[in-house]
Write an enzyme that holds these catalytic residues in place. Sequence first.
Site, mmCIF file in Angstrom:
data_model
loop_
_atom_site.group_PDB
_atom_site.id
_atom_site.type_symbol
_atom_site.label_atom_id
_atom_site.label_comp_id
_atom_site.label_asym_id
_atom_site.label_seq_id
_atom_site.Cartn_x
_atom_site.Cartn_y
_atom_site.Cartn_z
ATOM 1 N N ALA A 237 0.869 -1.174 0.000
ATOM 2 C CA ALA A 237 0.000 0.000 0.000
ATOM 3 C C ALA A 237 0.907 1.226 0.000
ATOM 4 O O ALA A 237 1.154 1.851 1.034
ATOM 5 C CB ALA A 237 -0.914 -0.028 1.215
ATOM 6 N N THR B 110 0.895 4.308 -0.728
ATOM 7 C CA THR B 110 0.515 5.598 -0.147
ATOM 8 C C THR B 110 0.588 5.585 1.382
ATOM 9 O O THR B 110 0.753 6.639 2.000
ATOM 10 C CB THR B 110 -0.905 5.980 -0.575
ATOM 11 O OG1 THR B 110 -1.812 4.949 -0.172
ATOM 12 C CG2 THR B 110 -0.985 6.140 -2.080
ATOM 13 N N ASP B 111 0.470 4.414 1.991
ATOM 14 C CA ASP B 111 0.523 4.338 3.450
ATOM 15 C C ASP B 111 1.881 4.743 4.006
ATOM 16 O O ASP B 111 1.998 4.995 5.212
ATOM 17 C CB ASP B 111 0.200 2.913 3.918
ATOM 18 C CG ASP B 111 -1.287 2.602 3.847
ATOM 19 O OD1 ASP B 111 -2.080 3.543 3.736
ATOM 20 O OD2 ASP B 111 -1.648 1.414 3.904
ATOM 21 N N PHE B 112 2.878 4.791 3.165
ATOM 22 C CA PHE B 112 4.211 5.168 3.630
ATOM 23 C C PHE B 112 4.545 6.619 3.287
ATOM 24 O O PHE B 112 5.622 7.105 3.604
ATOM 25 C CB PHE B 112 5.245 4.196 3.059
ATOM 26 C CG PHE B 112 4.900 2.772 3.410
ATOM 27 C CD1 PHE B 112 5.213 2.261 4.655
ATOM 28 C CD2 PHE B 112 4.206 1.966 2.517
ATOM 29 C CE1 PHE B 112 4.864 0.972 5.000
ATOM 30 C CE2 PHE B 112 3.846 0.669 2.861
ATOM 31 C CZ PHE B 112 4.174 0.174 4.108
#
Length: 408
Positions: free
Chosen positions: A175, A177-179
């Site tokens: 994922a 974008t989660d980072f």
Amino acid sequence: MSSEPARDALAGLKVLDFCWVVAGPMATRYLAVHGAAVVRIESRHRPDVMRGANPYRDGVPHPERSGYYAWHNTDKYNFSLNMRHSRAREVVHRLVRWADVVTENFTPGTMEEWALGFDDLRKIKQEIIMVSASMLGRGGPHAAQPGFGIVLTSLAGLTHVTGAPGRLPITPFGAYTDFIVPKFIVAATLAAVDHRNRTGRGVYLDFSQLEAVLHFVTPTLLDYAVNGRVKEREGNRHPAAAPHGVYPCRAEDSWCAIACFTEGEWAALCDVLKRPEWARDPRFARLVARKAHEEALDAALAERTREWPARDLMVALQGAGVPAGVVADSRDLFEDPQLQHRGHFTVVDHPELGPHAVDTPEFHLSRTPFRIRWSAPLLGQHTEHVCREILGMSEAEYLELAAAGVLE
């Protein structure tokens, strides 16, 4: 210089954390390891989905054996609370009176359904800060769209530009974008805390994860806005560099990334690889020519790089001023001398997982460094502590709530 121990940067900050999955918990972990008291709400009736995510210790699936969950949740108090119970709200109200910040990343409307929206919280504590980090932000035709990072990656345009020309788009690993999102959440939250400290006024942060991620596709947005061009998939290639790719090395499945943006870098690469004739070849002599003959260039370069161990090639190229880096796997990262020097990975002892590694913040504050105090909590591990020590409940009150099924 004072010999007294440094105070944690966020000592005294109190966070009531409703976040789940990855982006939200990553953000509140930054706060926790810098000294904030983070009480994370979770329920046995609906545990965080990341407790069911690989990898598991010894390959045994169990809600308390997920390495993914453990990685992102150190240094938090875990408080089990059944939000479906009619008395859950009275417990939340007491926690709000204690807290400085309330965080959540649910689909918009979830907190309001529990009568815990910002307007509700302000009636309990006027100076409360609330951070709502939904996928698309509040308002608008798609605000209520649920989803995870893999969906957001596609919505932000990252999937469209990832992959080989003429082939299907590929979602970046995990994922993605989660980072990206947690860094923006932390910055916005601390700005709100600063505002509250200076003015005494609470703040509501309506945070759009999508809009945060768009910062990372700015060149493609500008190209379309100014030139009307939609960026397409280019694989590993770059419009201003050649070569620009990942090339095979001697060992099986070993690779080295190489990028030449200037003629000086290209000349240095030819020298390191002992191929001076490439610099004179009309197909490769200048960047424009190399871009026109990129397939032939990549094939010639791959034939030569296969003769080198990946790390030796990286060191030789870097020494000559050519941007290059080995394609590291997980083992390489744990053995990386730079990461070891900075203490990027540290070991915590978890009740179910046992000793395991977690990462640490990428920034080191000189006077108030982070501290990893304890591992990710078991579900409900700190419920009694929070009730008795933080909320000041009597033993009888705590036991009565537990017996009634509120603390599940």
